[in-house]
Design an enzyme around this catalytic site. Structure first.
Site, PDB file in Angstrom:
ATOM      1  N   VAL A 182      -2.196  81.479  48.185  1.00 56.43           N
ATOM      2  CA  VAL A 182      -2.159  80.091  48.659  1.00 56.43           C
ATOM      3  C   VAL A 182      -3.478  79.389  48.355  1.00 56.43           C
ATOM      4  O   VAL A 182      -3.503  78.212  47.981  1.00 56.43           O
ATOM      5  CB  VAL A 182      -1.849  80.040  50.179  1.00 56.43           C
ATOM      6  CG1 VAL A 182      -1.988  78.619  50.716  1.00 56.43           C
ATOM      7  CG2 VAL A 182      -0.447  80.559  50.442  1.00 56.43           C
ATOM      8  N   ALA A 183      -4.593  80.124  48.486  1.00 56.05           N
ATOM      9  CA  ALA A 183      -5.902  79.540  48.202  1.00 56.05           C
ATOM     10  C   ALA A 183      -6.063  79.212  46.721  1.00 56.05           C
ATOM     11  O   ALA A 183      -6.674  78.222  46.347  1.00 56.05           O
ATOM     12  CB  ALA A 183      -7.003  80.495  48.647  1.00 56.05           C
ATOM     13  N   ASP A 227       5.729  48.984  13.127  1.00 48.72           N
ATOM     14  CA  ASP A 227       6.663  48.149  12.397  1.00 48.72           C
ATOM     15  C   ASP A 227       5.981  46.813  12.128  1.00 48.72           C
ATOM     16  O   ASP A 227       5.071  46.413  12.863  1.00 48.72           O
ATOM     17  CB  ASP A 227       7.925  47.941  13.251  1.00 48.72           C
ATOM     18  CG  ASP A 227       8.996  47.161  12.517  1.00 48.72           C
ATOM     19  OD1 ASP A 227       9.157  47.368  11.303  1.00 48.72           O
ATOM     20  OD2 ASP A 227       9.670  46.341  13.160  1.00 48.72           O
ATOM     21  N   ILE A 259      -3.588  78.741  44.322  1.00 45.87           N
ATOM     22  CA  ILE A 259      -2.597  77.857  43.679  1.00 45.87           C
ATOM     23  C   ILE A 259      -2.704  76.437  44.251  1.00 45.87           C
ATOM     24  O   ILE A 259      -2.487  76.229  45.436  1.00 45.87           O
ATOM     25  CB  ILE A 259      -1.172  78.409  43.876  1.00 45.87           C
ATOM     26  CG1 ILE A 259      -1.034  79.776  43.194  1.00 45.87           C
ATOM     27  CG2 ILE A 259      -0.136  77.433  43.327  1.00 45.87           C
ATOM     28  CD1 ILE A 259       0.248  80.504  43.512  1.00 45.87           C
ATOM     29  N   ASP A 308      -7.000  67.556  50.736  1.00 46.07           N
ATOM     30  CA  ASP A 308      -7.388  67.553  49.322  1.00 46.07           C
ATOM     31  C   ASP A 308      -6.632  66.494  48.517  1.00 46.07           C
ATOM     32  O   ASP A 308      -7.175  65.903  47.592  1.00 46.07           O
ATOM     33  CB  ASP A 308      -7.116  68.928  48.692  1.00 46.07           C
ATOM     34  CG  ASP A 308      -8.383  69.776  48.667  1.00 46.07           C
ATOM     35  OD1 ASP A 308      -9.370  69.362  49.300  1.00 46.07           O
ATOM     36  OD2 ASP A 308      -8.371  70.824  48.018  1.00 46.07           O
ATOM     37  N   GLU A 335      -1.048  73.730  45.163  1.00 46.24           N
ATOM     38  CA  GLU A 335       0.378  73.413  45.335  1.00 46.24           C
ATOM     39  C   GLU A 335       0.715  71.959  44.993  1.00 46.24           C
ATOM     40  O   GLU A 335       1.778  71.654  44.442  1.00 46.24           O
ATOM     41  CB  GLU A 335       0.818  73.686  46.784  1.00 46.24           C
ATOM     42  CG  GLU A 335       0.860  75.154  47.167  1.00 46.24           C
ATOM     43  CD  GLU A 335      -0.510  75.686  47.573  1.00 46.24           C
ATOM     44  OE1 GLU A 335      -0.609  76.894  47.799  1.00 46.24           O
ATOM     45  OE2 GLU A 335      -1.473  74.893  47.640  1.00 46.24           O
ATOM     46  N   ASN A 390      -4.937  72.086  51.044  1.00 46.35           N
ATOM     47  CA  ASN A 390      -4.427  71.784  49.701  1.00 46.35           C
ATOM     48  C   ASN A 390      -3.517  70.570  49.674  1.00 46.35           C
ATOM     49  O   ASN A 390      -3.505  69.807  48.713  1.00 46.35           O
ATOM     50  CB  ASN A 390      -3.671  73.002  49.133  1.00 46.35           C
ATOM     51  CG  ASN A 390      -4.607  74.077  48.644  1.00 46.35           C
ATOM     52  OD1 ASN A 390      -5.826  73.900  48.666  1.00 46.35           O
ATOM     53  ND2 ASN A 390      -4.064  75.204  48.213  1.00 46.35           N
TER      54      ASN A 390
END
Length: 867
Positions: free
Chosen positions: A278-279, A325, A281, A709, A283, A705
């Site tokens: 968990v730390a 074009d 990744i 964060d 999320e 997270n």
């Protein structure tokens, strides 16, 4: 496949089994069974449910799912619920972005005329265009969309605008004669194509192809074969996710094994491993990137650039080639008189003498021998004739309808592509005057006299030479030239083509679809930013080259080639030559895709701009397709990543500038997230290797997270634009997001934050051997120091130099984050859920001081290196 343009009218009718009475109802039924309806096939699309579940394919997501399931199995339901809620929210966000299904084929269908006039059983009837079958005889007149591809049977000055297919702005004069040699779509003058528009005259065609077999249908197939590419950021994040997942699994296994070896309980050992996962990744990373990109799209929308595909925003910053074009993108898509040759001299449109009565008479005659109308801002008629009417308005002549009322048309000889002339008869000053306009070489061969401001005189060889020299000069500049002459006829004379002789020459009109005023400046800015502009058009080489030189695309040493030359090149040869070719003329949709691929194969990130159906496959193939919002077809818009609402080429340069800024901000936001996560990992590893209790509960790390964060990361993503970015070259698309320099900054930031966190944890352990006080202090310090670290990650420079209060979003995010942290730490009911305990006041001051350490130390370092 039969090439009907090579066959005569009679051969075509015989091969298709059609008589001059059209098809019978019985034949229609048989052909519908054989060919189906005149419509385009639907592409299969993923269901919403399928898209939703595909969001869980990511390797990092799978790791968290496994962690959530095992946590539930061992009774840690709070952690499981929080992890699952997060993953479901991320999946919903991803689904919302992906469910914007492609609508290109539907738009192609919408291009077809809703109804068509056909001949069936000898009767002219109107039917829905989807019911048109091969062999139907279609009646066309000005204002009609062509419902299917067909061979022209009759043409009464029939002109069709095929710019949506070929990119050429001028209408094509349709003939009935067979064309024996092999020619491209733009030169098949005896064919009409589905989706094109009749601008003048009338005619009939026999349908040769319907639905997916038409030229539009072939483009639909190209759209299906053109693959969309992932953006550099998507590729970087995917690679990062895979590497991070492998590292996390290995470390978690090692930690789990070490704890079990030391005799720790299975549940505790597993929770240590889960805490580490968990730390490590981030999320909310994908969600934060999505939100920052969404804010970026809002900013771009205010600057007339609508982003259809979110991740294309950051791709803009990597664009190194713009394949543009010409018609309607770099030019105004509006024929305009540029120069006149009258009274033995060349007059520029900007140097018109208001007192030039002879010149005004010349322009008056061009308006009389003309069927175009401009009324209430609408322009109706052939673009070249509209240009003459607009010139009349510019030099102060009466409205074209008033002039035609003043000098009524008594008779006419319509334009014919063989004669290349058009004549009208008017009563002017008690004279019956026939005015003739047409191709200069044809008209000059019928001229005997010349009108000047001093009167009419015989045309000398010197006069003829001067006229031809002016015509040559205009042609070299890419201008389309028309000549005008007249003669006096007897009253009540039955005019015919035989009368188009012994004319009095009046002058030449030279016109073109001019560049947009802002195109030149936009091209200069693009080149200054290291971006190569390339023109790709269906127009003629001379015209395209002239425009390209005017706006700076074609400079000394650059090449201009035609589609026929591209056709002869192998893919390898095209890749070898592509960097030297600045202009491609008379190209087909297939050529456009090959050109885009050639640039991509040489390591460039390619943007393709366009507005027609013919541009759609290349728009989809390119890394970022940019469609014109005003003149663009729905097909082009739906195939594109970005739509310009003002059709302004310079808006692309602004969008690229924003794209570079957004990418830099996203990179800084990722640096912020990863450095904070690195600090948490180091703290967990320290506790594990030192035999200490778990420093964080998984629910605490998820709180950091996802809440404290996420807001600062979004704030960093909204950092104001740095103008210096457009003085740099486009970033290398092969350069990884997480390069050595970037990772060094992440690790150093993580180590400095971890020092504060570990210090708080050890202080807490001295108070409480059970670890709850230590956990509370470590969690609070980690959360607060990460909030303050957002100021470090705003830019690579010191905030003292860039402005402490420049980014109000970061200040707001930090304030909200502190409130959320206080809510968790001081609210009795919530404290239990997050496994925190009350602390003495002195410890909060300790936490505050330790949390300031990373901010102050990193800012001092930045100030030192900036000296």
């Amino acid at each position: 496949m039969t090439q009907f343009y090579k066959k005569s009218v009679q051969e075509t009718l015989e091969e298709l089994g059609v008589t001059d009475q059209g098809l019978t109802n019985e034949k229609v039924k048989k052909r519908r069974q054989e060919y189906g309806f005149n419509e385009l096939e639907e592409a299969k699309k993923k269901s919403t449910v399928q898209v939703f579940f595909e969001q869980f394919k990511d390797f990092l997501v799978i790791i968290l799912l496994v962690a959530a399931l095992i946590s539930a199995f061992i009774g840690e339901f709070e952690s499981s619920i929080v992890i699952l809620v997060v993953l479901i929210l991320n999946a919903i966000l991803g689904t919302i972005q992906h469910v914007k299904a492609e609508q290109s084929l539907n738009s192609l269908k919408a291009l077809s005329s809703p109804s068509a006039k056909v001949l069936r059983d000898g009767k002219k009837i109107e039917i829905p265009s989807r019911e048109v079958v091969v062999g139907d005889i279609l009646f066309l007149e000005a204002g009609d969309y062509v419902s299917a591809d067909g061979r022209v049977l009759e043409s009464a000055s029939l002109q069709i605008n095929e710019s949506s297919l070929t990119g050429e702005s001028e209408s094509v004069n349709k003939t009935i004669e067979a064309i024996p040699e092999e020619v491209g779509i733009g030169d098949r003058t005896n064919m009409a194509f589905s989706g094109s528009f009749v601008t003048y005259g009338r005619g009939t065609i026999v349908v040769t192809d319907i639905g997916m077999q038409t030229e539009i249908g072939k483009i639909a197939n190209l759209l299906g074969s053109a693959k969309e590419k992932k953006t550099p950021l998507q590729v970087s994040l995917d690679n990062f996710g895979k590497k991070l997942a492998i590292i996390v699994i290995l470390i978690a296994i090692i930690i789990f094994a070490l704890d079990m070896f030391r005799g720790r309980e299975l549940v505790d050992s597993f929770m240590f491993a889960v805490s580490l996962a968990v730390a490590a990744i981030p999320e909310a990373l994908s969600s934060i990137v999505t939100i920052v990109l969404a804010f970026g799209t809002q900013k771009l929308a205010k600057e007339n650039a609508i982003i259809r595909k979110l991740h294309s925003v950051e791709s803009l910053g990597s664009v190194s080639v713009i394949c543009s074009d010409k018609t309607g993108t770099l030019t105004q898509n509006k024929m305009t008189i540029q120069k006149l040759y009258v009274d033995n001299k060349i007059i520029d449109k900007n140097n018109w003498d208001a007192d030039n009565d002879f010149g005004k008479k010349f322009v008056t005659m061009s308006i009389l021998c003309n069927d175009a109308i401009t009324e209430d801002g609408k322009e109706i008629g052939d673009p070249t004739e509209v240009a003459m009417v607009n010139l009349g308005e510019k030099i102060g002549l009466d409205d074209e309808l008033d002039l035609r009322k003043q000098y009524p048309r008594l008779a006419e000889v319509p334009f014919d592509s063989d004669r290349k002339l058009m004549s009208t008869v008017h009563k002017i000053n008690d004279e019956t005057r026939m005015i003739t306009k047409g191709a200069p070489d044809v008209l000059l061969s019928r001229v005997v006299k010349m009108a000047t401001s001093n009167g009419i005189r015989d045309l000398t060889d010197e006069d003829r030479h001067k006229i031809l020299q002016a015509n040559l000069e205009f042609s070299k500049d890419g201008l389309r030239v028309l000549a005008l002459g007249y003669k006096i006829l007897p009253d009540h004379h039955n005019v015919s083509t035989d009368d188009e002789s012994d004319l009095i020459f009046v002058g030449l009109l030279a016109m073109m679809d001019p560049p947009r005023p802002e195109s030149k400046e936009a091209v200069e800015k693009a080149k200054a930013a290291g971006i190569t502009p390339v023109m790709i058009t269906g127009d003629h080489k001379v015209t395209a080259s002239a425009i390209a030189k005017q706006i700076g695309i074609l400079s000394e040493g650059g090449e201009a080639v035609e589609g026929a030359e591209v056709e002869q090149m192998s893919d390898e040869e095209l890749r070898r030559r592509v960097k030297n070719i600045s202009v491609y003329a008379r190209v087909s949709p297939e050529h456009k895709i090959r050109i885009v691929r050639a640039w991509q194969d040489t390591g460039h990130l390619v943007a393709m701009t366009g507005d027609g159906v013919n541009d759609a496959p290349a728009l989809k193939q390119s890394d970022i397709g940019i469609a014109m919002g005003i003149t663009g077809t729905e097909v082009a818009k739906d195939a594109a990543s970005m739509v310009l609402t003002d059709d302004n080429f310079s808006t692309i340069v602004k969008a690229i500038s924003n794209g570079r800024s957004i990418y830099a901000n996203i990179k800084n936001a990722i640096k912020f997230l990863l450095s904070g996560n690195t600090a948490a990992i180091i703290a967990v590893l320290f506790a594990s290797l030192g035999g200490f209790p778990v420093p964080f509960a998984p629910v605490q790390l998820l709180f950091i997270n996802l809440l404290t964060d996420s807001l600062p990361a979004i704030g960093i993503g909204l950092e104001p634009m740095d103008e210096s970015l457009m003085k740099q070259k486009p970033r290398n698309i092969n350069e990884p997001l997480l390069n050595k320099k970037f990772m060094a900054q992440v690790v150093i930031g993580g180590i400095i934050i971890s020092i504060s966190v570990i210090a708080a944890f050890l202080i807490g352990l001295q108070v409480d051997d059970g670890g709850l006080t230590a956990m509370t202090m470590a969690f609070t310090t980690l959360c607060f120091s990460r909030l303050l670290h957002s100021f470090n990650c705003r830019t690579n420079r010191s905030i003292i130099k860039t402005g402490i209060f420049k980014n109000k979003f970061v200040w707001g995010a930090v304030f909200i984050g502190v409130l959320l942290l206080a809510f968790v730490v001081f609210t009795p009911g919530v404290m239990g859920v997050f496994e925190v305990v009350p602390l003495e006041a002195t410890y909060y001051w300790t936490i505050f001081g330790l949390s300031l350490f990373p901010l102050i130390s990193i800012q001092i370092y930045k100030l030192i290196i900036e000296r």
